[in-house]
Design an enzyme around this catalytic site. Structure first.
Site, PDB file in Angstrom:
ATOM      1  N   CYS A  38      50.182  49.277  32.271  1.00 43.48           N
ATOM      2  CA  CYS A  38      49.110  49.304  33.270  1.00 43.48           C
ATOM      3  C   CYS A  38      47.980  50.191  32.745  1.00 43.48           C
ATOM      4  O   CYS A  38      48.202  51.039  31.884  1.00 43.48           O
ATOM      5  CB  CYS A  38      49.688  49.868  34.573  1.00 43.48           C
ATOM      6  N   THR A  40      46.830  52.622  34.181  1.00 46.70           N
ATOM      7  CA  THR A  40      47.258  53.998  34.461  1.00 46.70           C
ATOM      8  C   THR A  40      48.025  54.580  33.266  1.00 46.70           C
ATOM      9  O   THR A  40      47.840  55.745  32.901  1.00 46.70           O
ATOM     10  CB  THR A  40      48.170  54.016  35.710  1.00 46.70           C
ATOM     11  N   HIS A  43      45.650  55.616  30.692  1.00 40.30           N
ATOM     12  CA  HIS A  43      45.012  56.903  31.025  1.00 40.30           C
ATOM     13  C   HIS A  43      45.955  58.060  30.674  1.00 40.30           C
ATOM     14  O   HIS A  43      45.512  59.099  30.193  1.00 40.30           O
ATOM     15  CB  HIS A  43      44.675  56.981  32.521  1.00 40.30           C
ATOM     16  N   ILE A 175      44.460  41.849  37.106  1.00 42.09           N
ATOM     17  CA  ILE A 175      44.633  41.840  38.564  1.00 42.09           C
ATOM     18  C   ILE A 175      43.580  40.949  39.217  1.00 42.09           C
ATOM     19  O   ILE A 175      43.882  40.181  40.132  1.00 42.09           O
ATOM     20  CB  ILE A 175      44.615  43.268  39.139  1.00 42.09           C
ATOM     21  N   ASP A 195      32.816  38.746  35.069  1.00 40.98           N
ATOM     22  CA  ASP A 195      33.199  39.838  34.157  1.00 40.98           C
ATOM     23  C   ASP A 195      32.071  40.013  33.159  1.00 40.98           C
ATOM     24  O   ASP A 195      31.098  39.259  33.173  1.00 40.98           O
ATOM     25  CB  ASP A 195      34.548  39.561  33.455  1.00 40.98           C
ATOM     26  N   ARG A 200      38.054  38.112  28.598  1.00 39.85           N
ATOM     27  CA  ARG A 200      38.616  38.127  29.953  1.00 39.85           C
ATOM     28  C   ARG A 200      38.220  36.862  30.726  1.00 39.85           C
ATOM     29  O   ARG A 200      39.014  36.294  31.468  1.00 39.85           O
ATOM     30  CB  ARG A 200      38.144  39.387  30.682  1.00 39.85           C
ATOM     31  N   LEU A 262      39.808  46.818  45.504  1.00 37.97           N
ATOM     32  CA  LEU A 262      40.947  47.401  44.799  1.00 37.97           C
ATOM     33  C   LEU A 262      40.475  48.235  43.600  1.00 37.97           C
ATOM     34  O   LEU A 262      41.067  49.252  43.255  1.00 37.97           O
ATOM     35  CB  LEU A 262      41.895  46.295  44.308  1.00 37.97           C
ATOM     36  N   TYR A 287      45.131  49.895  48.645  1.00 33.13           N
ATOM     37  CA  TYR A 287      45.929  50.726  47.733  1.00 33.13           C
ATOM     38  C   TYR A 287      47.345  50.173  47.709  1.00 33.13           C
ATOM     39  O   TYR A 287      47.962  49.983  48.763  1.00 33.13           O
ATOM     40  CB  TYR A 287      45.920  52.179  48.230  1.00 33.13           C
TER      41      TYR A 287
HETATM   42  P1  NAD Z   1      40.977  46.129  34.082  1.00 30.90           P
HETATM   43  O1  NAD Z   1      40.268  47.360  33.694  1.00 30.90           O
HETATM   44  O2  NAD Z   1      41.822  45.429  33.091  1.00 30.90           O
HETATM   45  O3  NAD Z   1      39.896  45.055  34.613  1.00 30.90           O
HETATM   46  C1  NAD Z   1      38.647  45.399  35.102  1.00 30.90           C
HETATM   47  C2  NAD Z   1      37.668  44.333  34.616  1.00 30.90           C
HETATM   48  O4  NAD Z   1      36.383  44.573  35.185  1.00 30.90           O
HETATM   49  C3  NAD Z   1      37.498  44.333  33.088  1.00 30.90           C
HETATM   50  O5  NAD Z   1      37.811  43.058  32.555  1.00 30.90           O
HETATM   51  C4  NAD Z   1      36.020  44.687  32.918  1.00 30.90           C
HETATM   52  O6  NAD Z   1      35.430  44.051  31.797  1.00 30.90           O
HETATM   53  C5  NAD Z   1      35.431  44.180  34.232  1.00 30.90           C
HETATM   54  N1  NAD Z   1      34.099  44.701  34.523  1.00 30.90           N
HETATM   55  C6  NAD Z   1      33.526  45.883  34.135  1.00 30.90           C
HETATM   56  N2  NAD Z   1      32.254  45.939  34.553  1.00 30.90           N
HETATM   57  C7  NAD Z   1      32.022  44.786  35.231  1.00 30.90           C
HETATM   58  C8  NAD Z   1      30.869  44.260  35.896  1.00 30.90           C
HETATM   59  N3  NAD Z   1      29.715  44.939  35.953  1.00 30.90           N
HETATM   60  N4  NAD Z   1      30.971  43.051  36.468  1.00 30.90           N
HETATM   61  C9  NAD Z   1      32.112  42.355  36.427  1.00 30.90           C
HETATM   62  N5  NAD Z   1      33.239  42.811  35.800  1.00 30.90           N
HETATM   63  C10 NAD Z   1      33.176  44.001  35.214  1.00 30.90           C
HETATM   64  O7  NAD Z   1      41.809  46.469  35.376  1.00 30.90           O
HETATM   65  P2  NAD Z   1      43.004  45.737  36.148  1.00 30.90           P
HETATM   66  O8  NAD Z   1      44.296  46.221  35.625  1.00 30.90           O
HETATM   67  O9  NAD Z   1      42.774  44.267  36.250  1.00 30.90           O
HETATM   68  O10 NAD Z   1      42.782  46.422  37.566  1.00 30.90           O
HETATM   69  C11 NAD Z   1      41.621  46.119  38.327  1.00 30.90           C
HETATM   70  C12 NAD Z   1      41.072  47.361  39.007  1.00 30.90           C
HETATM   71  O11 NAD Z   1      41.971  47.768  40.046  1.00 30.90           O
HETATM   72  C13 NAD Z   1      40.873  48.583  38.127  1.00 30.90           C
HETATM   73  O12 NAD Z   1      39.712  49.260  38.540  1.00 30.90           O
HETATM   74  C14 NAD Z   1      42.107  49.430  38.441  1.00 30.90           C
HETATM   75  O13 NAD Z   1      41.868  50.806  38.223  1.00 30.90           O
HETATM   76  C15 NAD Z   1      42.286  49.147  39.901  1.00 30.90           C
HETATM   77  N6  NAD Z   1      43.635  49.310  40.447  1.00 30.90           N
HETATM   78  C16 NAD Z   1      43.715  49.747  41.731  1.00 30.90           C
HETATM   79  C17 NAD Z   1      44.943  49.838  42.353  1.00 30.90           C
HETATM   80  C18 NAD Z   1      45.006  50.248  43.775  1.00 30.90           C
HETATM   81  O14 NAD Z   1      46.119  50.406  44.306  1.00 30.90           O
HETATM   82  N7  NAD Z   1      43.869  50.398  44.449  1.00 30.90           N
HETATM   83  C19 NAD Z   1      46.113  49.500  41.655  1.00 30.90           C
HETATM   84  C20 NAD Z   1      46.003  49.035  40.346  1.00 30.90           C
HETATM   85  C21 NAD Z   1      44.752  48.930  39.750  1.00 30.90           C
END
Ligand code: NAD
Ligand code: ZN
Length: 344
Positions: A38, A40, A43, A175, A195, A200, A262, A287
């Site tokens: 993930c 996370t 990070h 996601i 995106d 992607r 999210l 969340y």
């Molecule tokens: P990821 O970082 O793989 O995907 C995010 C995507 O957003 C990337 O492909 C990136 O290129 C794209 N992006 C960046 N700037 C953009 C823009 N201006 N316009 C359109 N797209 C853009 O993350 P993921 O694993 O798919 O997770 C999605 C998000 O959800 C992340 O921000 C993650 O931190 C968050 N998340 C939240 C929870 C929660 O419980 N709230 C849980 C898991 C992940």
């Protein structure tokens, strides 16, 4: 047992021997067979500011996993050795108002598997029985391993009714793509995903989303015109955490539109609140997953033919975890799986 451990307060992850965890009377011991990496975990590997403030070393990390029950505590009646299971990574307190009311996803005292307590990038993990989801019929292990992020996608995508609606998804990470696929499966009319990364967007197409938008060169407004839409998107799923994406979403919603967020922004985002007010928008933060309604929906949608497997782009042995983290970091990957089957 072998485990991927954040053993030092520095960049990196280390493969180490750690003691096997023993289940308490309410716990389940699971042999880990397959895991997902993930953002996370990345990070934690990179030891960014969030990780430095959150993680107490040493810690076995990882929370996306599937495995097989090997031992259950004496209070555990409905799980048995041999069951195929996935784990809910949020361990809730069980005693706060929300928990007692059955709204466990709203617990304010959540402990994260692989974040605040021992994780799943290892041979065996122990979880409270409440956190174990048994797959009623066997499903592919790699799909079972990503029930956690699949659950984020389902929780977000089904936050508002999508049947017959036009849905805008910003961010085609794993996601976002799964959420788009779920919205389509749940009967949305148009599902549009944006995106700024071509790899992607290609993955989204491969997963069956016909309308992809490269936000570097194309405006969502143009897509509305192309589709003959006149009033804006009914439902928005923000999956990028990017301010620009959220701004464009706000500008393309219909009056009365509903947005589920999210994506986690890196810092505060300023928005035009008068647009939210005058256009009567609803904005909901998401969340985790609903325990366990989201899990039920995931399972039955897979049984009804939903396919999320195209989002899995790479598979590595646990021994090659460095390669897995490297490909995650490149931004070119979908879900990256680590296979632990030969670890024991
Ligand atoms: P990821 O970082 O793989 O995907 C995010 C995507 O957003 C990337 O492909 C990136 O290129 C794209 N992006 C960046 N700037 C953009 C823009 N201006 N316009 C359109 N797209 C853009 O993350 P993921 O694993 O798919 O997770 C999605 C998000 O959800 C992340 O921000 C993650 O931190 C968050 N998340 C939240 C929870 C929660 O419980 N709230 C849980 C898991 C992940
Ligand atoms: Zn609670």
């Amino acid at each position: 047992m072998k485990a991927l451990v954040k053993s030092r307060a520095a960049r990196g992850l280390w493969l180490e021997d750690v003691p096997e965890p023993q289940p308490g009377i309410n716990d389940v011991k699971i042999r880990v067979l397959c895991t997902g990496i993930c953002g996370t975990d990345l990070h934690i590997y990179d030891w960014n500011e969030w990780a430095q403030n959150t993680i107490h070393v040493p810690l076995v990390i990882g929370h996306e996993f599937a495995g097989e029950v090997v031992e259950v505590g004496s209070n555990v009646a409905d799980l048995q050795p041999g069951d195929q299971v996935s784990g809910e990574g949020h361990v809730v307190c069980g005693r706060c108002r929300n928990c007692l009311a059955g709204r466990r996803h709203l617990c304010a005292h959540t402990q994260g598997v692989g974040v605040n307590r021992a994780g799943a990038f290892t041979e065996y993990v122990v979880l409270p029985m409440m956190n174990v989801w048994k797959h009623p019929r066997p499903i592919p292990l790699d799909v079972a391993a990503i029930f956690d992020p699949f659950g984020n996608a389902v929780h977000t995508a089904l936050s508002f009714p999508v049947l017959g609606e036009d849905v805008l998804v910003t961010g085609a990470g794993p996601i976002g793509i799964m959420a788009a696929v779920v919205a389509q499966f749940a009967g949305a009319r148009h599902v549009v995903i944006t995106d700024i990364n071509s790899a992607r967007l290609k993955l989204a197409e491969k997963a069956g989303i016909p309308i992809t938008v490269d936000s570097r060169t194309q405006r969502v407004q143009e897509i509305q015109t192309m589709l003959g839409m006149r009033e804006g998107f009914d439902v928005g799923l923000e999956m990028s955490g990017a301010p620009a994406a959220f701004h464009e979403m706000l500008a393309n919603m219909c009056h009365g539109g509903k947005i589920a967020i999210l994506g986690i922004p890196a810092s505060e985002i300023a928005i035009d609140w008068s647009r939210v007010i005058f256009n009567s928008l609803t904005i909901k933060g998401i969340y985790g997953r609903e325990m366990f309604e989201t899990w039920y929906k995931m399972t039955v949608m897979l049984e009804s033919g939903l396919d999320i497997s195209p989002v899995i782009s790479h598979r590595f042995s646990w021994r090659d975890y460095e390669k897995g983290f490297e490909v995650m970091r490149s931004g070119e990957a979908g879900k990256v799986i680590l296979d632990w089957r030969d670890a024991v």
